[in-house]
Design an enzyme around this catalytic site. Structure first.
Site, PDB file in Angstrom:
ATOM      1  N   PHE A 128       0.797  -1.285   0.059  1.00 17.10           N
ATOM      2  CA  PHE A 128       0.003   0.167   0.035  1.00 17.10           C
ATOM      3  C   PHE A 128       1.014   1.457   0.046  1.00 17.10           C
ATOM      4  O   PHE A 128       1.586   1.438   0.869  1.00 17.10           O
ATOM      5  CB  PHE A 128      -0.845  -0.031   1.209  1.00 17.10           C
ATOM      6  N   ASP A 215       9.204   2.561   1.823  1.00 20.18           N
ATOM      7  CA  ASP A 215       8.300   3.244   2.376  1.00 20.18           C
ATOM      8  C   ASP A 215       7.987   2.853   3.903  1.00 20.18           C
ATOM      9  O   ASP A 215       7.470   1.851   4.241  1.00 20.18           O
ATOM     10  CB  ASP A 215       6.939   2.963   1.492  1.00 20.18           C
ATOM     11  N   LYS A 244       2.874   9.370   8.505  1.00 20.34           N
ATOM     12  CA  LYS A 244       1.819   9.250   9.592  1.00 20.34           C
ATOM     13  C   LYS A 244       2.724   9.519  11.089  1.00 20.34           C
ATOM     14  O   LYS A 244       1.810  10.415  11.466  1.00 20.34           O
ATOM     15  CB  LYS A 244       1.458   7.521   9.674  1.00 20.34           C
TER      16      LYS A 244
HETATM   17  C1  LIG Z   1      -0.768   5.207   5.153  1.00 21.11           C
HETATM   18  C2  LIG Z   1       0.272   4.948   4.027  1.00 21.11           C
HETATM   19  C3  LIG Z   1       0.628   5.572   3.074  1.00 21.11           C
HETATM   20  C4  LIG Z   1      -0.499   6.665   2.651  1.00 21.11           C
HETATM   21  O1  LIG Z   1      -0.417   7.889   3.415  1.00 21.11           O
HETATM   22  P1  LIG Z   1      -1.226   9.127   3.138  1.00 21.11           P
HETATM   23  O2  LIG Z   1      -0.868   9.906   4.292  1.00 21.11           O
HETATM   24  O3  LIG Z   1      -2.818   8.598   3.638  1.00 21.11           O
HETATM   25  O4  LIG Z   1      -1.278   9.411   1.867  1.00 21.11           O
HETATM   26  C5  LIG Z   1       1.510   5.167   2.143  1.00 21.11           C
HETATM   27  N1  LIG Z   1       2.241   3.985   2.515  1.00 21.11           N
HETATM   28  C6  LIG Z   1       1.988   3.437   3.616  1.00 21.11           C
HETATM   29  C7  LIG Z   1       2.974   2.283   3.919  1.00 21.11           C
HETATM   30  C8  LIG Z   1       0.975   3.668   4.433  1.00 21.11           C
HETATM   31  O5  LIG Z   1       0.742   2.962   5.486  1.00 21.11           O
END
Ligand SMILES: *Cc1c(COP(=O)(O)O)cnc(C)c1O
Length: 398
Positions: A128, A215, A244
């Site tokens: 994701f 990520d 986050k």
């Molecule tokens: C939540 C998340 C995103 C997206 O972040 P947003 O602030 O909602 O755009 C991208 N990568 C990972 C691994 C995430 O958990």
């Protein structure tokens, strides 16, 4: 539910009016232990007095000037993040998706500079990366993509935790420029790769001249018991994306880079109006200071281990529980059936939990959680899961 809101979320029928530490209070005055932390955002807990004060003071001083000028707090935050991560420089934005957009653009530009006209980024199944067009294309979940075609070109997908599959793409495709991967997959069901996975990915990237881009939007900023999840290994990535937990709820994202990757962007190649503003940088700098001073990495590692072990012990031999896994305060409990209703059940017992990938209970409590509070989370989750599995058994017999 408000008819004035676009219908993008299936929200629970509860609203919170106040928070303090791991606790939230709803409009009826009921108290909940928040084991979701705003989806891994509120690491230092709700309404941390030090953060509240820093934000108040900054709001009274200066909120925004734009990136047309120097922003001293942004320079400070960049230096701090580089010192913590071993990276060379930073680009600031406002979300995880934007941080990944920056990484994707960086990788493509890196490729073009090497004469690769159609650069390809290797991404993972069940990954994701966000909801923008590029990041939903990078995401390995059809539900996130369906209806938004045409998707972007320039991505190749392989199974997570499979080094050979990555090598095979490299052997057949000379246009690959980077690998984008979560050190631990969050939305994909708290997937934990083999301990050597990142180091072996690093070796493959070095062999082919690719960028290794991590990520860490969910697993970074202390979540797994290290500042960054890759710090459980001995390698350095080329690019890290964060969001986050970085700003404790004030929107701030970052793309960090090292070596050749740090030299890719030039004035005009990327930007953000809000990115790295004084208020957001104050939130991030204060969050990092609190994590440091309250020794929250140690706490996340220690309490995380305790929680993982008690779940493993109490669920061992329970039919219906497939696996308990995680690192630090990122814990997943996979059941052998969809279990979304557990969120409501746990909420009725005063604990907020999350279910992801249909059948994985995901716990992301604040890094400040105490042993006592962790025990309450474990007791509640064990109790609702046990009830859920026995109810389900009764259903199939009747
Ligand atoms: C939540 C998340 C995103 C997206 O972040 P947003 O602030 O909602 O755009 C991208 N990568 C990972 C691994 C995430 O958990």
């Amino acid at each position: 539910m408000s008819r004035y809101l676009m219908n993008t979320y299936a929200r629970l029928p509860v609203a919170f009016t106040r928070g303090e530490g791991v606790w939230l209070w709803d409009t009826e005055g009921r108290r909940y232990l928040d084991a979701v932390a705003g989806v891994a955002v509120c690491g230092i807990g709700h309404a941390h007095p030090r953060l509240a004060q820093a934000l108040c003071q900054q709001a009274q001083t200066l909120i925004h000037t734009s990136n047309l000028y120097r922003v001293p707090l942004q320079e400070q935050l960049a230096e701090r993040l580089c010192a913590l991560s071993g990276m060379d420089n930073a680009f600031f934005c406002n979300s995880g998706a934007e941080a990944n957009e920056a990484a994707i653009k960086l990788a493509r530009l890196y490729g073009h500079r090497k004469g690769i006209e159609t650069p390809i980024i290797i991404v993972m199944e069940r990954a994701f990366h966000g909801r923008t067009m590029a990041t939903l294309t990078a995401t390995g979940n059809r539900k996130v993509q369906a209806g938004f075609e045409p998707l972007l070109g320039g991505f190749a997908r392989v199974p997570y935790n499979d080094i050979r599959a990555v090598e095979q793409v490299g052997e057949h495709n000379r246009n690959v420029v980077a690998v984008l991967v979560e050190p631990f997959q969050g939305e994909g069901g708290v997937q934990v790769p083999e301990a050597t996975y990142l180091e072996r990915l690093r070796a493959v990237c070095d062999r082919f001249g690719w960028l290794l881009m991590l990520d860490e939007v969910q697993c970074g900023i202390g979540r797994t018991g290290q500042w960054f999840a890759f710090q459980h290994t001995r390698m350095l990535p080329d690019v890290i994306t964060l969001a986050k937990g970085l700003g404790s709820g004030v929107p701030v994202g970052a793309c960090l880079a090292r070596g050749a990757a740090a030299e890719v962007f030039k004035p005009g190649t990327h930007g953000s109006t809000f990115g790295g503003g004084p208020l957001a940088c104050t939130a991030a700098l204060t969050t990092l200071a609190v994590i440091d001073e309250e020794r929250l990495l140690e706490n996340a590692a220690g309490i995380g281990r305790l929680m993982l072990e008690s779940f493993q012990e109490r669920f061992s031999g329970i039919a219906g529980v497939v696996e308990v896994r995680g690192q630090g305060l990122m814990i997943g409990i996979e059941l052998n059936r969809p279990c979304q209703e557990l969120v409501q059940w746990a909420m009725e017992s005063g604990v907020l939990i999350n279910v992801t990938a249909d059948n994985v209970i995901r716990l992301l409590p604040p890094l400040i959680i105490t042993r006592e509070q962790a025990r309450q989370v474990v007791d509640t989750v064990v109790s609702v899961v046990t009830r859920f599995l026995s109810n389900e058994a009764r259903k199939t017999w009747s």
